[in-house]
Scaffold this motif. Structure first.
Motif, PDB file in Angstrom:
ATOM      1  N   THR A 205      -6.446  11.513  -1.732  1.00  0.00           N
ATOM      2  CA  THR A 205      -6.970  10.516  -0.828  1.00  0.00           C
ATOM      3  C   THR A 205      -6.182   9.619  -0.443  1.00  0.00           C
ATOM      4  O   THR A 205      -6.618   8.750   0.436  1.00  0.00           O
ATOM      5  N   MET A 206      -4.912   9.833  -0.675  1.00  0.00           N
ATOM      6  CA  MET A 206      -4.084   8.673  -0.059  1.00  0.00           C
ATOM      7  C   MET A 206      -2.868   9.317   1.035  1.00  0.00           C
ATOM      8  O   MET A 206      -2.602  10.572   0.641  1.00  0.00           O
ATOM      9  N   SER A 207      -2.534   8.361   1.820  1.00  0.00           N
ATOM     10  CA  SER A 207      -1.599   8.984   2.752  1.00  0.00           C
ATOM     11  C   SER A 207      -0.161   7.873   2.895  1.00  0.00           C
ATOM     12  O   SER A 207      -0.525   6.663   2.457  1.00  0.00           O
ATOM     13  N   LEU A 208       0.827   8.491   3.246  1.00  0.00           N
ATOM     14  CA  LEU A 208       1.936   7.518   3.401  1.00  0.00           C
ATOM     15  C   LEU A 208       2.136   7.045   4.914  1.00  0.00           C
ATOM     16  O   LEU A 208       2.081   8.064   5.895  1.00  0.00           O
ATOM     17  N   ILE A 209       2.234   5.867   5.227  1.00  0.00           N
ATOM     18  CA  ILE A 209       2.280   5.283   6.743  1.00  0.00           C
ATOM     19  C   ILE A 209       3.544   4.561   6.491  1.00  0.00           C
ATOM     20  O   ILE A 209       3.660   3.678   5.813  1.00  0.00           O
ATOM     21  N   ALA A 210       4.246   4.646   7.580  1.00  0.00           N
ATOM     22  CA  ALA A 210       5.405   3.823   7.964  1.00  0.00           C
ATOM     23  C   ALA A 210       4.825   2.925   8.656  1.00  0.00           C
ATOM     24  O   ALA A 210       4.715   2.785   9.721  1.00  0.00           O
ATOM     25  N   VAL A 211       5.064   1.487   7.908  1.00  0.00           N
ATOM     26  CA  VAL A 211       4.399   0.154   8.890  1.00  0.00           C
ATOM     27  C   VAL A 211       5.461  -0.574   9.284  1.00  0.00           C
ATOM     28  O   VAL A 211       6.328  -1.185   8.348  1.00  0.00           O
ATOM     29  N   PRO A 212       5.706  -0.913  10.586  1.00  0.00           N
ATOM     30  CA  PRO A 212       6.817  -1.775  11.028  1.00  0.00           C
ATOM     31  C   PRO A 212       6.274  -3.269  10.661  1.00  0.00           C
ATOM     32  O   PRO A 212       5.361  -3.556  10.873  1.00  0.00           O
ATOM     33  N   SER A 213       7.436  -3.952  10.211  1.00  0.00           N
ATOM     34  CA  SER A 213       7.123  -5.280   9.594  1.00  0.00           C
ATOM     35  C   SER A 213       6.741  -6.304  10.695  1.00  0.00           C
ATOM     36  O   SER A 213       6.027  -7.462  10.339  1.00  0.00           O
ATOM     37  N   ASP A 214       6.791  -5.813  12.089  1.00  0.00           N
ATOM     38  CA  ASP A 214       6.206  -6.711  13.422  1.00  0.00           C
ATOM     39  C   ASP A 214       4.923  -6.075  13.641  1.00  0.00           C
ATOM     40  O   ASP A 214       4.572  -6.643  14.831  1.00  0.00           O
ATOM     41  N   ALA A 215       4.371  -5.306  12.914  1.00  0.00           N
ATOM     42  CA  ALA A 215       3.074  -4.817  13.579  1.00  0.00           C
ATOM     43  C   ALA A 215       1.979  -6.025  13.313  1.00  0.00           C
ATOM     44  O   ALA A 215       2.128  -6.520  12.392  1.00  0.00           O
ATOM     45  N   PRO A 216       1.220  -6.019  14.180  1.00  0.00           N
ATOM     46  CA  PRO A 216       0.057  -7.034  13.987  1.00  0.00           C
ATOM     47  C   PRO A 216      -0.667  -6.781  12.834  1.00  0.00           C
ATOM     48  O   PRO A 216      -1.060  -5.900  12.294  1.00  0.00           O
ATOM     49  N   GLY A 217      -1.001  -7.904  12.097  1.00  0.00           N
ATOM     50  CA  GLY A 217      -1.656  -8.089  10.876  1.00  0.00           C
ATOM     51  C   GLY A 217      -0.926  -7.876   9.561  1.00  0.00           C
ATOM     52  O   GLY A 217      -1.341  -7.783   8.503  1.00  0.00           O
ATOM     53  N   PHE A 218       0.457  -7.672   9.624  1.00  0.00           N
ATOM     54  CA  PHE A 218       1.464  -7.735   8.568  1.00  0.00           C
ATOM     55  C   PHE A 218       1.754  -8.634   8.246  1.00  0.00           C
ATOM     56  O   PHE A 218       2.497  -9.566   9.185  1.00  0.00           O
ATOM     57  N   GLU A 219       1.919  -9.274   6.986  1.00  0.00           N
ATOM     58  CA  GLU A 219       2.267 -10.454   6.656  1.00  0.00           C
ATOM     59  C   GLU A 219       3.242 -10.434   5.259  1.00  0.00           C
ATOM     60  O   GLU A 219       2.465  -9.918   4.260  1.00  0.00           O
ATOM     61  N   VAL A 220       4.326 -10.962   5.155  1.00  0.00           N
ATOM     62  CA  VAL A 220       4.823 -11.340   3.710  1.00  0.00           C
ATOM     63  C   VAL A 220       4.402 -12.575   3.324  1.00  0.00           C
ATOM     64  O   VAL A 220       4.814 -13.666   3.793  1.00  0.00           O
ATOM     65  N   VAL A 221       3.460 -12.551   2.210  1.00  0.00           N
ATOM     66  CA  VAL A 221       2.719 -13.840   1.884  1.00  0.00           C
ATOM     67  C   VAL A 221       3.575 -14.547   0.708  1.00  0.00           C
ATOM     68  O   VAL A 221       3.487 -15.601   0.555  1.00  0.00           O
ATOM     69  N   ALA A 222       4.556 -13.799  -0.078  1.00  0.00           N
ATOM     70  CA  ALA A 222       5.352 -14.534  -1.006  1.00  0.00           C
ATOM     71  C   ALA A 222       6.667 -13.597  -1.251  1.00  0.00           C
ATOM     72  O   ALA A 222       6.460 -12.425  -1.395  1.00  0.00           O
ATOM     73  N   GLN A 223       7.688 -14.349  -1.825  1.00  0.00           N
ATOM     74  CA  GLN A 223       8.866 -13.607  -2.401  1.00  0.00           C
ATOM     75  C   GLN A 223       8.522 -14.083  -4.021  1.00  0.00           C
ATOM     76  O   GLN A 223       8.348 -15.047  -4.156  1.00  0.00           O
ATOM     77  N   HIS A 224       8.362 -12.901  -4.865  1.00  0.00           N
ATOM     78  CA  HIS A 224       8.448 -13.120  -6.218  1.00  0.00           C
ATOM     79  C   HIS A 224       9.616 -13.629  -6.466  1.00  0.00           C
ATOM     80  O   HIS A 224      10.663 -13.151  -6.489  1.00  0.00           O
ATOM     81  N   ARG A 225       9.610 -14.725  -7.537  1.00  0.00           N
ATOM     82  CA  ARG A 225      10.973 -15.257  -8.499  1.00  0.00           C
ATOM     83  C   ARG A 225      10.747 -14.312  -9.623  1.00  0.00           C
ATOM     84  O   ARG A 225       9.849 -14.415 -10.250  1.00  0.00           O
ATOM     85  N   LYS A 226      12.011 -13.951  -9.855  1.00  0.00           N
ATOM     86  CA  LYS A 226      12.007 -13.173 -11.020  1.00  0.00           C
ATOM     87  C   LYS A 226      12.921 -13.326 -12.196  1.00  0.00           C
ATOM     88  O   LYS A 226      14.022 -14.115 -11.959  1.00  0.00           O
ATOM     89  N   LEU A 227      12.719 -12.720 -13.384  1.00  0.00           N
ATOM     90  CA  LEU A 227      13.450 -12.923 -14.544  1.00  0.00           C
ATOM     91  C   LEU A 227      14.899 -12.390 -14.398  1.00  0.00           C
ATOM     92  O   LEU A 227      15.800 -12.898 -14.750  1.00  0.00           O
ATOM     93  N   GLY A 228      15.208 -11.197 -13.553  1.00  0.00           N
ATOM     94  CA  GLY A 228      16.600 -10.958 -13.273  1.00  0.00           C
ATOM     95  C   GLY A 228      16.221 -10.357 -11.959  1.00  0.00           C
ATOM     96  O   GLY A 228      15.377 -10.147 -11.250  1.00  0.00           O
TER      97      GLY A 228
END
Ligand SMILES: Cc1cc2nc3c(=O)[nH]c(=O)nc-3n(C[C@H](O)[C@H](O)[C@H](O)COP(=O)(O)OP(=O)(O)OC[C@H]3O[C@@H](n4cnc5c(N)ncnc54)[C@H](O)[C@@H]3O)c2cc1C
Length: 408
Positions: A205-228
């Motif tokens: 039921t799922m497909s792989l789609i290549a999404v350009p990061s400048d596509a309208p509606g695409f947003e990086v909402v956070a960068q995770h801080r990690k243990l390592g």
């Protein structure tokens, strides 16, 4: 540089039985050693001098990908006709071993996602037009790629839990959903995204789609801080009616999950091989730093751990040979992933105990390995889910045993 498996060391821990075919050639022939030399030089010259700075800033600059591209490390297994080096999986193993034996684990993970995840998926399943557009910059390192499967609702049972949808409107997908813990997301130019394109649940039921990061509606909402793995930025994405041309579909519609699975299994083997390489180097550094009585006291324990790591490496190489022969065994990959990542954690903890209080200091080197080996048990499938996959294989095997043997 990692040395080939010592047959004597493996024989020392292998149970007696019929002779098995030689495995020392996997990732250890003269061409491999030349390849390893090139990778080791790039790590020594470009990565190590900057690694602590990248770790502290939790960043990986674009120049890292360009250096890797110039060194041919982003298209290692991609056919030469598509701009890669056309090498087999053993070279991908050698590459990750070199990075992780130098304890450059963050860069190794970011590189692995692009070189062994995004690029092979595009090369295998993308249309010639899409490959022409996207693959070249990903192999040269001019572009950064991400693989977006996990969501805030979970990453283990994707065929049931995946909520991100892509609805077709004319020649466009309209994608809505969120993706969490995505390697390279904060710096990616293209995210290969798993979205539900067929109503319902289940693997088709799922497909792989290549999404350009400048596509309208695409947003990086956070960068995770990690243990390592600071030098491997990980992020949270939101897609709000994000519009992408349907021609950006990678592979058959509805078949994204089966396309993804072999790549995930190979990633698990790479993490397993890299974890062993990392643990070996920590052990060897620990041994080299000991003197006098401390060295004598630690020797039996170091020998026991080293022999186990040699056996573990033979195990992952055997699974890697299957990949080179065109078969990827999900159960073997799962077993290698949980067992070897956990072995690396135990070796790092034991080395810290042997080294003593110095190992607890920030910047001792061991502190980062202790944290990173923990994170690797989650990345690309948690130990619990890997045990579940392997346990299912064991259950099947047990059902096949005659009752009298099953009772033993
Ligand atoms: C550093 C890092 C980088 C990552 N990069 C990526 C990336 O690039 N792309 C991407 O798509 N994902 C990425 N991930 C996500 C990672 O693949 C998932 O975290 C992992 O698959 C588990 O999914 P989850 O965290 O959503 O846990 P869940 O699936 O929500 O599971 C929660 C807990 O339940 C346990 N559990 C689940 N199922 C079972 C079971 N059957 N038996 C026993 N226990 C079970 C799990 O072990 C876990 O402890 C990354 C994660 C990390 C930490």
């Amino acid at each position: 540089m990692i040395l080939p498996v010592s047959a004597a060391a493996v024989a020392a821990v292998a149970p007696p039985g019929p002779p098995s075919p030689p495995r020392a050639s996997f990732a250890g022939t003269a061409p491999h050693l030349r390849f390893r030399g090139g990778v080791a030089k790039l790590i020594r010259d470009k990565v190590i001098p900057r690694l602590e700075e990248w770790e502290a800033a939790e960043a990986l600059p674009g120049e890292f990908f360009r250096w890797c591209g110039a060194g041919g490390l982003l298209g290692t297994t991609i056919p030469a006709a598509l701009g890669g080096r056309g090498l087999d999986f053993s070279y991908a193993v050698a590459q990750v071993e070199e990075f992780m034996s130098a304890r450059a684990t963050g860069p190794a993970v970011s590189l692995m996602v692009q070189s062994n995840g995004v690029c092979p998926l595009l090369a295998r399943h993308g249309t010639p037009e899409l490959c022409g557009e996207l693959l070249g910059p990903l192999i040269s390192g001019e572009a950064v790629g991400s693989l977006g499967a996990t969501e805030p609702s979970g990453g283990s049972a994707l065929s049931h839990t995946l909520r991100c949808t892509a609805e077709r409107q004319g020649d466009e997908w309209v994608i809505t959903g969120e993706k969490a813990y995505i390697t390279n997301a904060p710096i990616a130019d293209t995210v290969l995204l798993l979205a539900r394109t067929v109503p319902g649940t289940g693997p088709l039921t799922m497909s792989l789609i290549a999404v350009p990061s400048d596509a309208p509606g695409f947003e990086v909402v956070a960068q995770h801080r990690k243990l390592g793995l600071g030098a491997s930025p990980t992020g949270h994405l939101r897609l709000d009616r994000c519009r992408v041309p349907v021609r950006f579909t990678v592979g058959r519609q509805g078949h994204g999950y089966p396309h993804l699975l072999p790549v995930l299994c190979q990633e698990r083997l790479l993490v397993a091989a890299g974890s062993v390489a990392c643990a070996r180097s920590v052990l060897e550094v620990t041994a080299a730093g000991l003197r006098g009585g401390a060295r004598d006291a630690a020797r039996p324990e170091l020998a026991r751990m080293h022999a186990r790591l040699e056996a573990a490496r033979a195990f992952v190489y055997a699974a890697g040979e299957q990949v080179c022969a065109g078969e990827t065994d999900p159960a073997a990959a799962a077993a290698a992933k949980f067992a070897l990542c956990e072995m690396a954690q135990r070796v790092a903890a034991e080395c810290a105990r042997i080294v003593g209080p110095r190992s607890a200091l920030t910047g001792s080197g061991l502190d980062r390995v202790l944290r990173e080996t923990r994170v690797l048990s989650v990345f690309a499938g948690t130990s619990e889910t890997m045990r579940d996959v392997y346990g299912s294989r064991l259950a099947t095997l047990m059902q096949q045993l005659p009752p009298e043997e099953a009772e033993c």
